[in-house]
Write an enzyme that holds these catalytic residues in place. Structure first.
Site, PDB file in Angstrom:
ATOM      1  N   ILE A 124      -5.490  -0.525  -1.364  1.00  0.00           N
ATOM      2  CA  ILE A 124      -6.740   0.226  -1.338  1.00  0.00           C
ATOM      3  C   ILE A 124      -7.385   0.251  -2.719  1.00  0.00           C
ATOM      4  O   ILE A 124      -6.696   0.201  -3.741  1.00  0.00           O
ATOM      5  CB  ILE A 124      -6.507   1.672  -0.817  1.00  0.00           C
ATOM      6  N   CYS A 125      -8.721   0.296  -2.726  1.00  0.00           N
ATOM      7  CA  CYS A 125      -9.515   0.473  -3.936  1.00  0.00           C
ATOM      8  C   CYS A 125      -9.316  -0.713  -4.893  1.00  0.00           C
ATOM      9  O   CYS A 125      -9.663  -1.839  -4.584  1.00  0.00           O
ATOM     10  CB  CYS A 125      -9.168   1.813  -4.578  1.00  0.00           C
ATOM     11  N   HIS A 126      -8.734  -0.489  -6.079  1.00  0.00           N
ATOM     12  CA  HIS A 126      -8.465  -1.567  -7.034  1.00  0.00           C
ATOM     13  C   HIS A 126      -7.119  -2.258  -6.772  1.00  0.00           C
ATOM     14  O   HIS A 126      -6.776  -3.217  -7.465  1.00  0.00           O
ATOM     15  CB  HIS A 126      -8.476  -1.030  -8.470  1.00  0.00           C
TER      16      HIS A 126
END
Length: 249
Positions: A173-175
């Protein structure tokens, strides 16, 4: 402070709390049939049942067994976005899995709420002491500093790559997908991420889409903490299914 625990409550209140949390998690990973049966029984994912509600207890028991034979690794180091670790951790543990925090070092690692320091968490294993063969799936939380540090560590990158080589589910998730790029496992796959990773992912051969949760042959990706309900739901579903057929890294 190190914490993966629910609030400490008297036993009767604790039982009440567990039932309530379990029911709220239903909206993340119940099937349509299970949702329908629950509504007919007079309970919803947003209601708070009484401690003696047998329907709630039965649902809790079913949910807690979904991943009862699974062992899931969480790979993170200092600078991870705290909620992107704790919410999947709680949801996956609630579903019955054994969860293990793997990091670059022993001791504790520092969580962040965006740019502010949050809590510290106890590491269970280092990357030197584990292999993908020991686990059924992997979760990669985000945060800017966390994946940036992990992707320059050869052991961490190999650990991630091995899950994909073995066709085991990986949720990032995300980075977090920065690690997927470094492991060279996104080529030919459809993924999402924090928007600033789009060019990096496309340059690595992925098709990037702006959706809350994307799953391509066991590779689950999401954009931001706002996507956590969908991310947790899909991760649990894929971990329950196990290995996926298809191209490997």
């Amino acid at each position: 402070m190190s914490t993966f625990l629910s609030p400490i409550l008297p036993i009767n209140q604790r039982e009440f709390y567990d039932i309530h949390v379990s029911l709220r998690l239903l909206r993340w990973f119940m099937s349509p049939t299970e949702r329908s049966a629950t509504r007919q029984a007079g309970s919803t994912a947003d209601s708070i049942p009484s401690p003696d509600n047998q329907t709630a207890i039965a649902i809790t028991n079913i949910m807690s067994k979904r991943l009862s034979d699974k062992k899931i690794a969480f790979l993170a180091t200092d600078g991870f976005e705290q909620v992107e670790l704790t919410e999947p951790w709680d949801a996956i543990k609630e579903a019955g899995a054994e969860v293990v925090l793997v990091s670059l070092k022993s001791g504790t690692i520092q969580g962040f709420n965006h740019s502010e320091k949050a809590d510290q968490f106890t590491v269970n294993k280092t990357v030197e002491d584990v292999s993908a063969a020991e686990f059924h799936g992997l979760v990669l939380p985000g945060g800017v500093f966390n994946p940036d540090a992990l992707r320059v560590n050869k052991k961490a990158v190999s650990f991630v790559r091995d899950f994909c080589t073995q066709n085991k589910p990986v949720a990032a998730i995300c980075h977090g997908p920065w690690l997927l790029i470094e492991a060279d496992v996104v080529r030919g796959r459809t993924v999402t991420s924090w928007p600033s990773l789009r060019t990096d992912l496309e340059n690595a051969g992925a098709t990037w889409v702006d959706e809350e949760c994307v799953c391509d042959r066991g590779l689950i990706t999401s954009r931001t903490p706002d996507d956590l309900p969908a991310f947790c739901s899909k991760a649990i579903e894929e971990f329950a299914e196990g290995k996926h057929a298809g191209p490997t890294a």
